[in-house]
Enzyme design. Sequence first.
Site, PDB file in Angstrom:
ATOM      1  N   LYS A  53       0.841  -1.200   0.000  1.00 30.63           N
ATOM      2  CA  LYS A  53       0.000   0.000   0.000  1.00 30.63           C
ATOM      3  C   LYS A  53       0.876   1.250   0.000  1.00 30.63           C
ATOM      4  O   LYS A  53       0.622   2.198  -0.749  1.00 30.63           O
ATOM      5  CB  LYS A  53      -0.957  -0.025   1.208  1.00 30.63           C
ATOM      6  CG  LYS A  53      -2.073  -1.045   1.010  1.00 30.63           C
ATOM      7  CD  LYS A  53      -2.859  -1.390   2.265  1.00 30.63           C
ATOM      8  CE  LYS A  53      -3.846  -2.522   1.942  1.00 30.63           C
ATOM      9  NZ  LYS A  53      -4.574  -3.049   3.089  1.00 30.63           N
ATOM     10  N   GLN A  97      -5.428  -1.759   9.169  1.00 34.95           N
ATOM     11  CA  GLN A  97      -5.241  -3.087   8.590  1.00 34.95           C
ATOM     12  C   GLN A  97      -5.891  -4.152   9.471  1.00 34.95           C
ATOM     13  O   GLN A  97      -5.726  -4.162  10.692  1.00 34.95           O
ATOM     14  CB  GLN A  97      -3.730  -3.353   8.421  1.00 34.95           C
ATOM     15  CG  GLN A  97      -3.393  -4.638   7.697  1.00 34.95           C
ATOM     16  CD  GLN A  97      -3.804  -4.637   6.225  1.00 34.95           C
ATOM     17  OE1 GLN A  97      -3.947  -3.591   5.587  1.00 34.95           O
ATOM     18  NE2 GLN A  97      -4.008  -5.815   5.673  1.00 34.95           N
ATOM     19  N   ASP A 120     -11.481   2.213   2.901  1.00 36.82           N
ATOM     20  CA  ASP A 120     -11.707   0.767   2.793  1.00 36.82           C
ATOM     21  C   ASP A 120     -13.145   0.466   2.373  1.00 36.82           C
ATOM     22  O   ASP A 120     -13.438  -0.633   1.907  1.00 36.82           O
ATOM     23  CB  ASP A 120     -11.494   0.120   4.173  1.00 36.82           C
ATOM     24  CG  ASP A 120     -10.213  -0.689   4.264  1.00 36.82           C
ATOM     25  OD1 ASP A 120      -9.739  -1.164   3.224  1.00 36.82           O
ATOM     26  OD2 ASP A 120      -9.709  -0.841   5.392  1.00 36.82           O
TER      27      ASP A 120
END
Length: 284
Positions: A53, A97, A120
């Site tokens: 990422k 995460q 997300d």
Amino acid sequence: MAATILQGKEVAQSIRTELATEVADLKKQGIIPGLTVVLVGDDPASHSYVRGKSKGCEEVGIRSELILKDASTTEEELLSIIQGLNENPNVNGILVQLPLPAHISESAVIEAIHPEKDVDGFHPISVGNMVLGNETMLPCTPHGIIELIKRTGTEIAGKHAVVIGRSNIVGKPVSLLLQQENATVTMCHSRTQNLEEHTRRADILVVATGKAHMIGKEHVKPGAVVIDVGVNRIETGKLVGDVKFDEVQEVASFLTPVPGGVGPMTITMLLKNTVSAAKKQAKR
Ligand code: GUN
């Protein structure tokens, strides 16, 4: 005829090139998109995903920050970090995460992220808007899958799509997005009986079970588009998908490899969400 291999890496690269141009234009207007990734604990797979990422951000010119916290971090501490990021105007996107250590509630953490910074697409408000078909940030893996299928030139409308797996991150949202693209969708899962009967009817088969090599050519209709979302490390240390690549390649029309298929698309959709969050936040 052998399937065409759907190189997500190449598709992702072309989208990243477009994004880099867009970010350069935004910078001329004084808008610098920023993403903060929070990682709690030392799960090696999570560390590897997070590195991908950060690298992706660098590639397109997004300012990225990584907050690493050890596994003993409390939920309270994590919620307070998120609160700070919600209030920080330089941070347009926040990604925590997953998975989190067992003592931290994932839903409490996801709900603490401001929906406008929810790159997300996991916040209940983002999910609700997606279900309603309202404009919102879409979850990255399902969105990447839809983009990949479209790039094959396959018309999704009217096709029979079968999704195996019903996770909140992949199975549920991808089945919804396929339905919004006017596919007829069947969802299969661990309790489905006679799985093969369902999967053999799929023009588009999305496999997200997390079980290495679970799907063989007997499950696949000749000519189907097969998307393998699985990332499984087997005893030899090799990364493999949920699909038996070599044999399914003989019957499918398109097949994604693992690695290099869905994974790079997921990160690219995250970059896209971060840029769109920055544009939206700059308007206020
Ligand atoms: N862990 C595995 N996939 C994902 C993802 O898409 N987002 C987050 N936040 N964590 C993950």
